[in-house]
Design a protein around this motif. Structure first.
Motif, mmCIF file in Angstrom:
data_model
loop_
_atom_site.group_PDB
_atom_site.id
_atom_site.type_symbol
_atom_site.label_atom_id
_atom_site.label_comp_id
_atom_site.label_asym_id
_atom_site.label_seq_id
_atom_site.Cartn_x
_atom_site.Cartn_y
_atom_site.Cartn_z
ATOM 1 N N TYR A 38 0.828 -1.208 0.000
ATOM 2 C CA TYR A 38 0.000 0.000 0.000
ATOM 3 C C TYR A 38 0.863 1.260 0.000
ATOM 4 C CZ TYR A 38 -3.238 3.582 1.585
ATOM 5 O OH TYR A 38 -3.951 4.749 1.694
ATOM 6 N N GLU A 39 1.873 1.304 0.868
ATOM 7 C CA GLU A 39 2.733 2.488 0.960
ATOM 8 C C GLU A 39 3.546 2.688 -0.318
ATOM 9 O OE1 GLU A 39 2.564 4.814 3.171
ATOM 10 O OE2 GLU A 39 1.241 3.766 4.545
ATOM 11 N N LEU A 40 4.024 1.609 -0.905
ATOM 12 C CA LEU A 40 4.756 1.725 -2.171
ATOM 13 C C LEU A 40 3.846 2.254 -3.281
ATOM 14 C CD1 LEU A 40 6.907 -1.533 -2.082
ATOM 15 C CD2 LEU A 40 7.763 0.825 -2.029
ATOM 16 N N GLN A 41 2.619 1.748 -3.328
ATOM 17 C CA GLN A 41 1.676 2.205 -4.346
ATOM 18 C C GLN A 41 1.302 3.667 -4.110
ATOM 19 O OE1 GLN A 41 0.871 0.380 -7.059
ATOM 20 N NE2 GLN A 41 -0.040 2.270 -7.809
ATOM 21 N N THR A 42 1.161 4.051 -2.859
ATOM 22 C CA THR A 42 0.874 5.450 -2.525
ATOM 23 C C THR A 42 1.999 6.354 -3.007
ATOM 24 O OG1 THR A 42 -0.425 4.824 -0.591
ATOM 25 C CG2 THR A 42 0.439 7.062 -0.620
ATOM 26 N N ALA A 43 3.239 5.969 -2.733
ATOM 27 C CA ALA A 43 4.386 6.766 -3.172
ATOM 28 C C ALA A 43 4.416 6.866 -4.696
ATOM 29 C CB ALA A 43 5.680 6.155 -2.656
ATOM 30 N N ARG A 44 4.127 5.780 -5.383
ATOM 31 C CA ARG A 44 4.102 5.795 -6.842
ATOM 32 C C ARG A 44 3.022 6.743 -7.353
ATOM 33 N NH1 ARG A 44 1.212 4.063 -10.865
ATOM 34 N NH2 ARG A 44 2.172 3.426 -12.807
ATOM 35 N N ASP A 45 1.826 6.639 -6.789
ATOM 36 C CA ASP A 45 0.712 7.487 -7.215
ATOM 37 C C ASP A 45 1.004 8.964 -6.963
ATOM 38 O OD1 ASP A 45 -0.610 5.182 -7.944
ATOM 39 O OD2 ASP A 45 -1.947 5.177 -6.200
ATOM 40 N N GLY A 47 3.955 10.377 -6.691
ATOM 41 C CA GLY A 47 5.004 10.787 -7.618
ATOM 42 C C GLY A 47 4.453 11.047 -9.001
ATOM 43 N N GLU A 48 3.530 10.199 -9.421
ATOM 44 C CA GLU A 48 2.894 10.381 -10.722
ATOM 45 C C GLU A 48 2.090 11.678 -10.751
ATOM 46 O OE1 GLU A 48 -0.566 7.825 -12.326
ATOM 47 O OE2 GLU A 48 1.274 6.824 -12.995
ATOM 48 N N SER A 49 1.349 11.956 -9.700
ATOM 49 C CA SER A 49 0.574 13.195 -9.621
ATOM 50 C C SER A 49 1.485 14.415 -9.649
ATOM 51 C CB SER A 49 -0.260 13.238 -8.340
ATOM 52 O OG SER A 49 -1.236 12.240 -8.351
ATOM 53 N N TRP A 50 2.565 14.355 -8.900
ATOM 54 C CA TRP A 50 3.520 15.455 -8.872
ATOM 55 C C TRP A 50 4.098 15.685 -10.264
ATOM 56 C CZ3 TRP A 50 8.798 15.845 -9.802
ATOM 57 C CH2 TRP A 50 9.378 17.045 -9.417
ATOM 58 N N GLY A 51 4.414 14.591 -10.960
ATOM 59 C CA GLY A 51 4.957 14.703 -12.310
ATOM 60 C C GLY A 51 3.982 15.353 -13.267
#
Length: 113
Positions: A38-45, A47-51
């Motif tokens: 969950y935490e890894l997926q949150t970080a990915r999401d 990061g994607e939003s920030w990008g």
């Protein structure tokens, strides 16, 4: 996409791209594997939003600046009661969005169980 799976009695976090599934870590408990995925997926999401925001700023920075300026001017022109109502409305909307995002992320992470 990060997933939490149980394979041969092992609690694994895997990363998948729709074609390949690669185990990245084995953890001692199912709850811990779920939480790590969950935490890894949150970080990915996030990061994607920030990008996305960064790309929008690069592509049309003036539009973003103008929209921000207009929103701030609208907020400054409100009296105290209007401002409180407006900010409460934004806070509730943000909480609802985050609740839905968390639910979807958990559903995604646990979808292979």
């Amino acid at each position: 996409m990060y997933k939490s799976v149980i394979n041969q009695g092992k609690f694994l976090v895997v990363i998948t791209d729709g074609v390949f599934d690669t185990p990245i870590i084995e953890l001692p408990t199912e709850e811990l594997a779920d939480r790590v995925a969950y935490e890894l997926q949150t970080a990915r999401d996030e990061g994607e939003s920030w990008g996305v925001v960064q790309i929008l700023n690069e592509l049309d920075g003036e539009k973003v600046k103008n929209e921000t300026r207009e929103a701030l001017q609208k907020l400054r022109s409100m009296n105290k009661e209007e401002k409180e109502v407006y900010l409460e409305k934004i806070r509730r909307r943000h909480e609802k969005i985050q609740k839905v995002q968390r639910a979807r992320r958990w559903k995604s992470v646990l979808s292979w169980k």
